[in-house]
Write a protein that holds these residues in place. Sequence first.
Motif, PDB file in Angstrom:
ATOM      1  N   ASN A 323      14.361   1.346 -11.196  1.00 38.33           N
ATOM      2  CA  ASN A 323      13.390   2.097 -12.001  1.00 38.33           C
ATOM      3  C   ASN A 323      12.015   1.967 -11.349  1.00 38.33           C
ATOM      4  OD1 ASN A 323      11.645   3.164 -14.015  1.00 38.33           O
ATOM      5  ND2 ASN A 323      13.171   2.700 -15.580  1.00 38.33           N
ATOM      6  N   ILE A 324      11.701   2.915 -10.500  1.00 37.83           N
ATOM      7  CA  ILE A 324      10.468   2.855  -9.708  1.00 37.83           C
ATOM      8  C   ILE A 324       9.232   2.937 -10.600  1.00 37.83           C
ATOM      9  CG2 ILE A 324       9.095   4.119  -7.985  1.00 37.83           C
ATOM     10  CD1 ILE A 324      11.803   4.836  -6.644  1.00 37.83           C
ATOM     11  N   GLU A 325       9.300   3.756 -11.641  1.00 33.56           N
ATOM     12  CA  GLU A 325       8.146   3.933 -12.529  1.00 33.56           C
ATOM     13  C   GLU A 325       7.774   2.623 -13.214  1.00 33.56           C
ATOM     14  OE1 GLU A 325       6.627   7.170 -15.861  1.00 33.56           O
ATOM     15  OE2 GLU A 325       8.493   7.494 -14.749  1.00 33.56           O
ATOM     16  N   GLU A 326       8.768   1.909 -13.746  1.00 30.61           N
ATOM     17  CA  GLU A 326       8.513   0.614 -14.390  1.00 30.61           C
ATOM     18  C   GLU A 326       8.008  -0.408 -13.375  1.00 30.61           C
ATOM     19  OE1 GLU A 326      11.750  -0.941 -16.610  1.00 30.61           O
ATOM     20  OE2 GLU A 326      11.773   0.692 -18.080  1.00 30.61           O
ATOM     21  N   ALA A 327       8.647  -0.422 -12.189  1.00 29.64           N
ATOM     22  CA  ALA A 327       8.239  -1.377 -11.149  1.00 29.64           C
ATOM     23  C   ALA A 327       6.800  -1.123 -10.712  1.00 29.64           C
ATOM     24  CB  ALA A 327       9.180  -1.278  -9.950  1.00 29.64           C
ATOM     25  N   TYR A 328       6.404   0.150 -10.668  1.00 33.15           N
ATOM     26  CA  TYR A 328       5.035   0.506 -10.281  1.00 33.15           C
ATOM     27  C   TYR A 328       4.029  -0.027 -11.302  1.00 33.15           C
ATOM     28  CZ  TYR A 328       1.021   3.421  -8.989  1.00 33.15           C
ATOM     29  OH  TYR A 328      -0.232   3.858  -8.613  1.00 33.15           O
ATOM     30  N   LYS A 329       4.379   0.123 -12.592  1.00 36.43           N
ATOM     31  CA  LYS A 329       3.470  -0.361 -13.653  1.00 36.43           C
ATOM     32  C   LYS A 329       3.388  -1.880 -13.637  1.00 36.43           C
ATOM     33  CE  LYS A 329       4.295   3.624 -16.677  1.00 36.43           C
ATOM     34  NZ  LYS A 329       4.955   4.095 -17.905  1.00 36.43           N
ATOM     35  N   GLU A 330       4.530  -2.540 -13.455  1.00 39.05           N
ATOM     36  CA  GLU A 330       4.557  -4.010 -13.459  1.00 39.05           C
ATOM     37  C   GLU A 330       3.753  -4.590 -12.307  1.00 39.05           C
ATOM     38  OE1 GLU A 330       8.589  -5.273 -13.433  1.00 39.05           O
ATOM     39  OE2 GLU A 330       9.061  -4.427 -15.414  1.00 39.05           O
ATOM     40  N   THR A 331       3.796  -3.940 -11.156  1.00 38.14           N
ATOM     41  CA  THR A 331       3.091  -4.456  -9.965  1.00 38.14           C
ATOM     42  C   THR A 331       1.718  -3.826  -9.792  1.00 38.14           C
ATOM     43  OG1 THR A 331       4.152  -2.778  -8.586  1.00 38.14           O
ATOM     44  CG2 THR A 331       5.271  -4.903  -8.772  1.00 38.14           C
ATOM     45  N   GLN A 332       1.327  -2.960 -10.762  1.00 34.32           N
ATOM     46  CA  GLN A 332       0.023  -2.288 -10.746  1.00 34.32           C
ATOM     47  C   GLN A 332      -0.198  -1.490  -9.447  1.00 34.32           C
ATOM     48  OE1 GLN A 332      -2.594  -5.643 -11.411  1.00 34.32           O
ATOM     49  NE2 GLN A 332      -2.486  -5.386 -13.655  1.00 34.32           N
ATOM     50  N   GLY A 333       0.887  -0.992  -8.880  1.00 36.90           N
ATOM     51  CA  GLY A 333       0.811  -0.151  -7.680  1.00 36.90           C
ATOM     52  C   GLY A 333       0.411  -0.896  -6.426  1.00 36.90           C
ATOM     53  N   LYS A 334       0.556  -2.218  -6.437  1.00 41.33           N
ATOM     54  CA  LYS A 334       0.104  -3.012  -5.284  1.00 41.33           C
ATOM     55  C   LYS A 334       1.220  -3.276  -4.276  1.00 41.33           C
ATOM     56  CE  LYS A 334      -3.607  -5.311  -7.860  1.00 41.33           C
ATOM     57  NZ  LYS A 334      -4.146  -6.594  -8.359  1.00 41.33           N
ATOM     58  N   VAL A 335       2.471  -3.025  -4.666  1.00 43.41           N
ATOM     59  CA  VAL A 335       3.584  -3.234  -3.732  1.00 43.41           C
ATOM     60  C   VAL A 335       3.774  -1.947  -2.921  1.00 43.41           C
ATOM     61  CG1 VAL A 335       6.057  -3.698  -3.515  1.00 43.41           C
ATOM     62  CG2 VAL A 335       4.704  -4.881  -5.269  1.00 43.41           C
ATOM     63  N   PRO A 336       3.624  -2.019  -1.586  1.00 40.41           N
ATOM     64  CA  PRO A 336       3.547  -0.789  -0.769  1.00 40.41           C
ATOM     65  C   PRO A 336       4.758   0.125  -0.862  1.00 40.41           C
ATOM     66  CG  PRO A 336       3.695  -2.760   0.610  1.00 40.41           C
ATOM     67  CD  PRO A 336       3.430  -3.230  -0.778  1.00 40.41           C
ATOM     68  N   HIS A 337       5.981  -0.423  -0.780  1.00 39.84           N
ATOM     69  CA  HIS A 337       7.138   0.470  -0.781  1.00 39.84           C
ATOM     70  C   HIS A 337       7.403   1.054  -2.166  1.00 39.84           C
ATOM     71  CE1 HIS A 337       9.097  -3.354  -1.937  1.00 39.84           C
ATOM     72  NE2 HIS A 337      10.032  -2.603  -2.502  1.00 39.84           N
ATOM     73  N   ILE A 338       6.991   0.352  -3.230  1.00 35.80           N
ATOM     74  CA  ILE A 338       7.090   0.903  -4.591  1.00 35.80           C
ATOM     75  C   ILE A 338       6.088   2.053  -4.745  1.00 35.80           C
ATOM     76  CG2 ILE A 338       6.831   0.425  -7.052  1.00 35.80           C
ATOM     77  CD1 ILE A 338       9.202  -1.006  -5.923  1.00 35.80           C
ATOM     78  N   LYS A 339       4.880   1.829  -4.243  1.00 32.95           N
ATOM     79  CA  LYS A 339       3.817   2.842  -4.383  1.00 32.95           C
ATOM     80  C   LYS A 339       4.170   4.117  -3.617  1.00 32.95           C
ATOM     81  CE  LYS A 339      -1.164   3.552  -3.922  1.00 32.95           C
ATOM     82  NZ  LYS A 339      -1.030   4.930  -3.433  1.00 32.95           N
ATOM     83  N   VAL A 340       4.685   3.985  -2.401  1.00 31.91           N
ATOM     84  CA  VAL A 340       4.966   5.176  -1.602  1.00 31.91           C
ATOM     85  C   VAL A 340       6.092   6.000  -2.230  1.00 31.91           C
ATOM     86  CG1 VAL A 340       6.679   4.200   0.016  1.00 31.91           C
ATOM     87  CG2 VAL A 340       5.153   6.016   0.790  1.00 31.91           C
ATOM     88  N   LEU A 341       7.056   5.337  -2.860  1.00 26.40           N
ATOM     89  CA  LEU A 341       8.128   6.054  -3.549  1.00 26.40           C
ATOM     90  C   LEU A 341       7.613   6.706  -4.835  1.00 26.40           C
ATOM     91  CD1 LEU A 341      11.022   3.457  -3.099  1.00 26.40           C
ATOM     92  CD2 LEU A 341      10.818   5.659  -1.935  1.00 26.40           C
ATOM     93  N   TYR A 342       6.756   5.977  -5.559  1.00 24.18           N
ATOM     94  CA  TYR A 342       6.169   6.491  -6.806  1.00 24.18           C
ATOM     95  C   TYR A 342       5.320   7.738  -6.518  1.00 24.18           C
ATOM     96  CZ  TYR A 342       3.329   6.593 -11.076  1.00 24.18           C
ATOM     97  OH  TYR A 342       2.685   6.979 -12.230  1.00 24.18           O
TER      98      TYR A 342
END
Length: 798
Positions: A323-342
Motif C-alpha cells: 500500500n504505497i499511499e499508506e507507506a507514503y503518509k507514514e514516512t512523510q514522503g521521505k523514503v525515496p522509492h516510496i515517493k517516486v512510486l507515489y
Amino acid sequence: MSSNSQFSSPMKLLISFHKLFEKYEQLAETNTGYIGEKAKSILKIAKEYPELKNGFTDISTLDKREKEIALILQDSFSELLTQNEIKAASLPFFDKTFNVTKRFQKIIKNAGTDFQLEIKNMPENHRYMMACTIILNEVYGYDLQLKRPFHYEIPEKNGIKRYYKILYNADFIEIIKTENAPNITQQDVDDLLDNFENLALWKEKFPEDSYIFKGFVISNIFDVTDDFAISEIKSNLIDEGKGQDKNFIKDLQSIFQSFLKIPDIRVGFSVFNRDEGVFERVYGEGMHSFLLNDKTIGDCADVLCKSSYKKLLKEKKHISVSNIEEAYKETQGKVPHIKVLYDQGFKSAIFAPIANKDGLMGILELVSHQPKALNSINANKLEDVMPYIVTTVQRSKTDQENLIEAVIQKECTSIHPSVHWRFKQAAQLFIKENIIQKKNMPFSKIAFKNVYPLFGQIDVKGSSDARNLATQKDLSNQLKLAQSIVDKANEQNNMPVYEQIAFQIKTYLNQVETYFKVDSEHLISLFLKNEITPLLELISKINAPLKMEIDRYFSDMDSDLNVLYHHRKHYDDTIGLINKNMSTLLDMKQTEAQKMYPHFFERFKTDGVEHNIYIGESITREDSFSLIYLYNLRIWQIQVMCDMENEFYNNQDLYPLPLDVASMILVFNQPLSIRFRMDEKQFDVDGTYNARYEVVKKRVDKAFIKGTTERITQKGKLSIVFSQQSDEEEYLQYIHFFQAKNILGSDLEVLELEDLQGVTGLKAIRVNIIYKKDTQEETSYFTYNDVMDAIENQNFAS
C-alpha cells in the motif's frame, strides 16, 4: 450443422456412444442390484434412441438429446465434481463440446458473449495429418507419436487471459476403414515419414472421408496458466531477437498479468552499474524504469532507503510495498522509492533483484494502480521466473559489453578493413591453441611483406610560433589585469606584500615580452595560481571598492583552467577545426580510393593531418596486384593533397585565427615489410633496413634546401620528397599532367636537401598549387592511364 463441415478430414466423424453402451451391456450381464439396474436403464435409452448408438452427424441432435446424453455420461461426469472439474465431451480436434461441467460453463460465460471456444496451437493443415496418424495407429497398428499439447485461451471478466490444457480420453472411439480407403503398405508409411508437410501426399494415401470415426472423446481440461506464463516468459526472454521487438514489453506485461492475476500490472527494469554504484535505465522500445521515473541514472543511496538498499543489494532479496499511499503518509514522503512510486500514482509494487553469483545486475520492477495487488506473498511466485530473467540480463549485459568494446575498437583502436582478415585469422588460431588445446601460446605476429608505402601530410606552418604568441598574449594580459588591481590596492593601503608582488609581476611581464622561454608558461602559470589568486581573494574581502574589479578578473578566467584562455583558445579551436575538416575530407576521398584497389590506410591528427598508405598483394590476399595500382594511388594522393589545400584556403573565414598550411608527399620506391606493434596498437615498419623510411618520415618536413636555411615545405606549394632518379622522372610526368589540368601551377623547382641524421641524397620537387574559389563541384579523380594518354598526346603534338 454437420460434424464434418468444420474442416476436411480423412475420417467421416460420427458421434456415437456405442462403445459406452457395450460397457453397460457387460455390467448388466455380470452385476445384480444397483449397478445392474442402472446399466439396464441406460441401455433402455439406447433402445429408445437408436441414433445415439448407431451414430449421427447432425450437431443439433446433441441439443435435442441433451438430457439423455447426460444420463448416459453420468458415471463419467460425476455430479458431485461438476463444480470443480473442467470437463466436456467432444470430438477430437473439434471446437464443439457437449455435456459440459458447471465449472467449465462458468468459465466460458465469464469470457463474454462474443467469445468463441477454439483450440489453439493447431494449424489447419496439420489437422489432416494428425487424423491420418490416428488411423495408422488404430487401424494398422503403427506407433507414430504426434501428440501435441492443445490448449484453450479463455479471458476472465477483467480481461486477464487464462490458459487451459486439453487431455483426451479416447476409450470410446472406433475407426472403420471403408471401401474407398487404399490399403497402406510399409513403403507408403516410409514415404510419409519424410514428407509430413506434403499435404497432397497424405491426401493421396488417405482420401477425404475414406475412414469413419465412430464415437466421442472426453476432454479433461486443466488450468495451466502459471505453467504457461512461465513458459512464455522463458521463451520471450531466451529468444535473442525478442528483446529488440517493439512488442516485447507489452507481451511480457500481458504474461505477468496472467501469471499474477493482476490486470493492470506494468513491468520495468533498471540496470545496476557496480563500478559507479548507480542504477541506470535500459534503452529499448517500450523500456521504462519506475524506480528512476524520468531520470536516466540514479545513485543507489539516493534511490533507495537504507533498509531497502541492504535487502536488494546486499541480501539480494525482493522488497514489496502493498500500500504505497499508506507507506507514503507514514514516512512523510521521505523514503525515496516510496515517493517516486507515489508521484507516479502507483498503489502497490514489487522490486526483485536480478542477481547471479557475481552480484546484483539489475532490478525487475512490477507496479500496479491497485493497492495490495502486489505484496510479499505473490512476490514469492517470482522465484519460478527469476532464473530466466537472470539468464536474459546476463546475456544482455554481455552483448552490451561486446557492443561497447566494438565501439571502442572502431572509434579508438580501429583495425582497417583491408587487414581485418589477418587479425581474424590470428584470433582464431589464438582461441584454438590457448582455449581449445590449452596451450600457452602468444598472439601470433601480424605482418605484411613487400608492400609499397605512401606518406603525406598537410601541416600548419609555424604552429609552435603561433601557439607561443597566443600564450604570450594571454599571460601578458592576465599579468596586466593583476598588476592594475595590486597597484590600486597598494595606493589605498600601502603594504610591503603589494610591492613585492608588483615587482614579481613586472619581472614576469618583462620576461613574456622580451625573452619568452620554454618553461616560462609553466612558471608564470604557477605564480598566477599560487600567488596572485590567493592575494586577490584576500583583497576582495578587505577592500570593498576593488571587489567588483576582482570579480571581473576572475570572470575573465577559464572556468576549467583558471587562467586567461582567450588567444590560446582561438589557436586550439583553429587547429581543431583544421584537423576536423581535413580529416573529414581525406576520409571521404579515401573511400573512393579503395574502389581502385584495396589498400591499408591510416591517418593521424597532429598540428595538421598525416596519412600512411600501404599497398601490396600480401594485404589483399589476391594474385592480382600490379604496379599500375601503385601509380594510380600516387596520382590520387597528389590530387587529394591539392583538394585539401583548396578546402583549407576556401574556408579560412571559419577559423578564429589566420594560419597557413604546407603540404608534403614522401616517395619511397622500394617495397618494405610492416608489422603491427601490439603495445602501441599500430603498424610500423619491420626490420633495420626499413627503419630508414620511418626516420625520413619524422624529420623530412623540417629539412632545409641544401646550402640555405629555407625549409622544403612552404605555404601554397606541394613538396614531393624522393631519393631516386626514377622517382623524379615519374612524378614530373604527373606534375605536368596536373599543370595541364590547372590543378598545379608553373612555379616548378627540383631541389637538393641537406642531409638528415643517417639519411643522405634526398631531393624534392616543389610546385605551386592553383586555388579555385568554386569547390562545390565534385572533383573527378584521374588515373595512371589518363596521365599516360595526356603525355602521349603532348609528345605527338610536339
